[in-house]
Write a protein that holds these residues in place. Structure first.
Motif, PDB file in Angstrom:
ATOM      1  N   ALA A   1       0.707  -1.305   0.023  1.00 43.50           N
ATOM      2  CA  ALA A   1      -0.056   0.025  -0.032  1.00 43.50           C
ATOM      3  C   ALA A   1       0.952   1.109   0.212  1.00 43.50           C
ATOM      4  O   ALA A   1       1.787   1.324   0.855  1.00 43.50           O
ATOM      5  N   GLU A   2       0.717   2.271  -0.964  1.00 41.05           N
ATOM      6  CA  GLU A   2       1.540   3.307  -1.272  1.00 41.05           C
ATOM      7  C   GLU A   2       0.640   4.499  -0.340  1.00 41.05           C
ATOM      8  O   GLU A   2      -0.660   4.538  -0.335  1.00 41.05           O
ATOM      9  N   GLY A   3       1.272   5.607   0.076  1.00 41.00           N
ATOM     10  CA  GLY A   3       0.796   6.704   0.425  1.00 41.00           C
ATOM     11  C   GLY A   3       0.063   6.568   1.874  1.00 41.00           C
ATOM     12  O   GLY A   3      -0.783   7.195   2.021  1.00 41.00           O
ATOM     13  N   VAL A   4       0.466   5.838   2.649  1.00 38.63           N
ATOM     14  CA  VAL A   4      -0.011   5.667   4.049  1.00 38.63           C
ATOM     15  C   VAL A   4       0.292   6.821   4.814  1.00 38.63           C
ATOM     16  O   VAL A   4       1.674   7.032   5.009  1.00 38.63           O
ATOM     17  N   GLU A   5      -0.716   7.595   5.493  1.00 36.79           N
ATOM     18  CA  GLU A   5      -0.411   8.792   6.003  1.00 36.79           C
ATOM     19  C   GLU A   5      -0.760   9.002   7.499  1.00 36.79           C
ATOM     20  O   GLU A   5      -0.572   9.774   8.188  1.00 36.79           O
TER      21      GLU A   5
END
Length: 823
Positions: free
Chosen positions: A768-772
């Motif tokens: 998962a990309e962009g986990v903030e």
């Protein structure tokens, strides 16, 4: 030729041959005598040079052999190597010294002088070996080195006894050979002189009986050939020089007869012939070629000037008659039309010259006639090929530019407008690749025909190449405004095309530029229409767009950005940042992703701006090797910090994956940095695999060689489960657009769950990309996501920052948690 002259010739030959033999003998004797001393000197010099060359070449090899035993101070192994050197080179002595010049061993078990300091030549600091003269011999010093590390030296001493023995033996051999040469030389000289006398007498006798008659016959034959009688033949002669000369003269006469026949045939085949007319003759003298051009049988009847003039068309007869009768002072030529006997109209090129006496009276006129009908037809065909498109029959770029240039001049004079529509077919490449070039060509012809039916006779439609067309509209007004015409073009192209037993659908993007509002010259007008066409494509295709100054500004900025990127690549200004990937379950670091960056702080340029330009221009291929090297450098630096078995991911565009030498580049870099193939992960998008066969071939080879494959931005492109199986994909990366609304949009949550489930079913990783934030992480963990990356974990950072981050235990940067990842 009398016997007296033959004897004189023989005597002269005898004297000349005797003189030549004496001079040759003298110089040979003298040169051979000098050769004795030169041979010994040359051998000595050659032996010395060869010994030096052999010693220098051997020093490199011996230096490598002695490196390991000296490095390990294995005296037994060193003594064994010295024994081998002694058997090979037979030196006086062999010393092995350490890097301080102290004796390690002299090859003997006792080694009495161990540790004694020996002099090391200063020249060894710059070269592998040094050879110095010594008492009754020479010494060679060479370095014992491996990969630039010098750990000691070797000194080998040689004696000159062997060379002196060789020279002594050579001297004896030369003296014996010289004595044999003196005996044979005198014998050969006597025999040679006797042979010369006998040969001279024989030549005199032969000349007296064999030259006179053949020469007389050849003289008569030459007179016959000069008079034009090529049928005359010389009688057969003996197989000597005169006989071969007689045969050559006969063959020459035969070749001239054959050449005359071939010339007549060539004139007929080339539709070429010659003519001649004299005022005192009624008829023209015509060659076979002229009869063939006129359609007459050669020699069927004499041709007077009037007979030839009857074959020409009436408007050309006066010029033809003036040319045939020599009514000109200088050579002339003209193109005429004639009507053959078989009623065919032909075009001919007639050339003529006149011969006049000193008082200006015409002696004769002569020239050539050539049928140029086929040439004119070919020229017309070439003209058409140069100005019209072969496939569609439309004007091509060359003719269109000429017509557009004239239209702009006319519009400028009359203060009118000209509209230029630049049209590009959408999806044509996909149809051409899927169904083949034959169907693609048929589609282009059908599209051109529909476009042709939409235009007025005063407009010009042309094909610029590929699937690009241009339409020039002059003096437009309602209902033929550019926008009306554009809608009409889009409408006719939107209807289905029935080709290859199926219905094909295409659309088009149209850019419109107006003269003089948008441009004052041809090149700028075409460029602006092209810019507007790309703006129409960005609208979603199947649309038209007028040129605006804003489009020009954007195009200029993009061109400037491209130029700056080229300079940045040359100056090595592009660099990479790295973002960690951790396991969702326990936050253990498993890998990093290399992300391309440009500029620092306030001068940085967003990757969203410059990476598309790199890909469109093909410049992206120039950073492939840099990405591989910096990724491997980061892996090795982390390994030194105790973080082994990590992997690094690099993004490859379609252009990069299409590189034929991609696999070789990757293998070379992995070997150089001693990185295993499974530690490298290549991220490609779904659409990249659809690009062409080369991309698919490279992807399959990378997977075969153990390099990991990850599908980036999965779910946003042309998802294909077949490709996941075919190319042995190792990971699916869920696009950040789904992660951003994971907690707010149930549809996005369902998509993320489906992708994770698909990865689990295939036994591959989900990333998962962009986990903030922590809530996103918790939801992903509950769905079974394997790996996460994003600002919650760490922002993309330089290698030094990454090493600091790992040294702090991989703590997230709290100031970045709420920021959006731009990587």
């Amino acid at each position: 030729m009398s016997t007296k002259y033959a004897l004189v010739i023989a005597a002269v030959l005898l004297l000349c041959m005797a003189l030549v033999l004496m001079l040759a003998g003298y110089f040979v004797f003298r040169g051979t005598n000098d050769l004795r001393g030169e041979l010994s000197d040359s051998f000595s010099a050659f032996q010395s040079v060869n010994d030096l060359r052999t010693l220098r070449a051997s020093s490199t090899y011996l230096g490598q052999r002695l490196f390991d035993p000296l490095y390990n101070l294995d005296v037994t192994a060193l003594n064994a190597e010295i024994a081998l050197i002694s058997d090979w080179l037979q030196p006086r002595s062999v010393f092995i010294l350490d890097d301080q010049g102290r004796l390690v061993t002299d090859g003997t078990p006792a080694n009495p002088d161990h540790g004694r300091k020996e002099r090391i030549p200063e020249a060894l600091a710059q070269q592998q070996s040094v050879i110095e003269p010594a008492e009754d011999g020479k010494r060679i010093y060479f370095r014992i080195v491996h990969e630039g590390s010098v750990i000691g030296y070797a000194r080998i001493a040689f004696s000159n006894d062997r060379q002196r023995a060789l020279l002594t033996e050579l001297h004896k051999t030369v003296e014996v050979a010289w004595q044999r040469f003196e005996q044979w030389f005198l014998s050969i000289g006597a025999v040679g002189f006797a042979v010369v006398v006998l040969v001279s007498l024989g030549v005199a006798w032969r000349l007296s009986i064999s030259l006179s008659r053949p020469l007389r016959e050849m003289s008569r034959a030459a007179e016959q050939f000069a008079s034009g009688n090529l049928t005359h033949q010389l009688p057969a002669q003996a197989d000597d020089e005169l006989g071969r000369l007689a045969s050559s003269l006969n063959r020459m006469a035969k070749d001239l007869r054959r050449a005359g026949r071939l010339l007549m045939r060539a004139q007929e085949m080339a539709s070429f012939g010659s003519w001649e007319w004299r005022p005192d003759q009624e008829s023209l003298h015509l060659s076979h070629g002229v009869y063939a051009i006129l359609g007459l049988v050669h020699g069927s009847h004499p041709c007077a000037i009037a007979d030839v003039l009857e074959r020409s068309v009436p408007p050309d007869r006066d010029r033809f008659e003036s040319l045939l009768r020599g009514r000109f002072e200088t050579p002339v030529s003209c193109e005429l039309r004639i009507l053959r006997e078989d009623r065919q109209m032909r075009s001919v090129l007639v050339k003529g010259e006149s011969e006049r006496s000193e008082d200006g009276r015409l002696i004769a006129s002569f020239g050539t006639i050539q049928d140029i009908t086929e040439q004119q037809q070919a020229q017309a065909q070439l003209t058409r090929l140069a100005n019209f498109d072969v496939l569609t029959g439309l004007p091509n770029r060359n003719l269109f530019y000429d017509r557009l240039r004239q239209a702009l001049r006319k519009a400028q004079r009359e203060q009118r407008q000209v509209a230029l529509l630049f049209l590009d077919l959408d999806r044509f490449k996909e149809i051409n690749d899927a169904l083949g070039h034959d169907v693609g060509d048929a589609l282009l012809r059908a599209a051109a025909q529909r476009l042709r039916e939409c235009m007025r006779d005063s407009d010009t439609l042309a094909r610029m190449g590929g699937d690009e067309f241009v339409l020039m509209i002059e003096d437009f007004s309602e209902p033929t405004t550019p926008s009306t015409v554009a809608r009409k073009l889009l409408g006719v192209l939107g209807a289905p095309f029935s080709l290859a037993e199926r219905e094909l659908f295409i659309s088009a993007s149209v850019g419109i530029a107006l003269f003089p509002q948008d441009a004052n010259d041809l090149e700028t007008l075409i460029k602006h229409a092209d810019i507007a066409m790309y703006a129409a494509k960005e609208q979603g295709k199947g649309a038209f767009h007028f040129f605006t100054s804003e489009l020009q500004r954007v195009a200029s900025e993009r061109l400037a950005l491209e130029q700056q990127l080229r300079q940045a690549i040359e100056r090595a200004e592009l660099y990479f940042h790295f973002q960690p990937q951790v396991r969702a379950a326990d936050s253990r670091l498993v890998g990093i992703e290399a992300l391309l960056r440009w500029g620092r702080d306030e001068t940085s340029v967003s990757p969203a701006r410059f990476i598309p330009v790199l890909e469109e221009t093909g410049l992206i291929t120039r950073v492939t090797e840099q990405a591989l090297r910096e990724a491997c450098t980061a892996l090795k630096a982390l390994e030194v910090r105790g973080l082994a078995d990590l992997r690094v991911a690099i993004n490859l565009s379609a252009r990069q994956l299409k590189q034929p030498d991609l696999l070789g580049q990757i293998q070379s870099v992995l070997t150089t940095y001693e990185v295993r193939a499974k530690q490298l992960e290549v991220e490609i998008t779904e659409s990249t695999l659809l690009d062409d066969a080369q991309c698919q071939t490279n992807a399959a080879q990378l997977s075969t060689h153990g390099v990991r494959l990850a599908i980036d931005d999965f779910g946003t492109g042309y998802s294909s489960l077949t490709y996941l199986k075919r190319f042995d994909v190792d990971a699916l990366k869920i696009d950040r657009s789904f992660i951003a609304d994971l907690l707010l949009d149930e549809d996005d949550a369902q998509i993320v769950g489906a992708v994770i489930g698909l990865a689990q079913g295939l036994g591959i990783d989900s990333v998962a990309e962009g986990v903030e934030d922590l809530a996103q992480r918790a939801r992903l963990e509950s769905l079974g996501c394997d790996l996460i990356q994003g600002y919650l974990i760490a922002r993309p950072m330089s290698l030094d920052e990454l090493l600091t981050w790992t040294g702090n235990g991989g703590s997230p940067d709290k100031s970045d948690v709420m920021a959006r990842d731009q990587g």
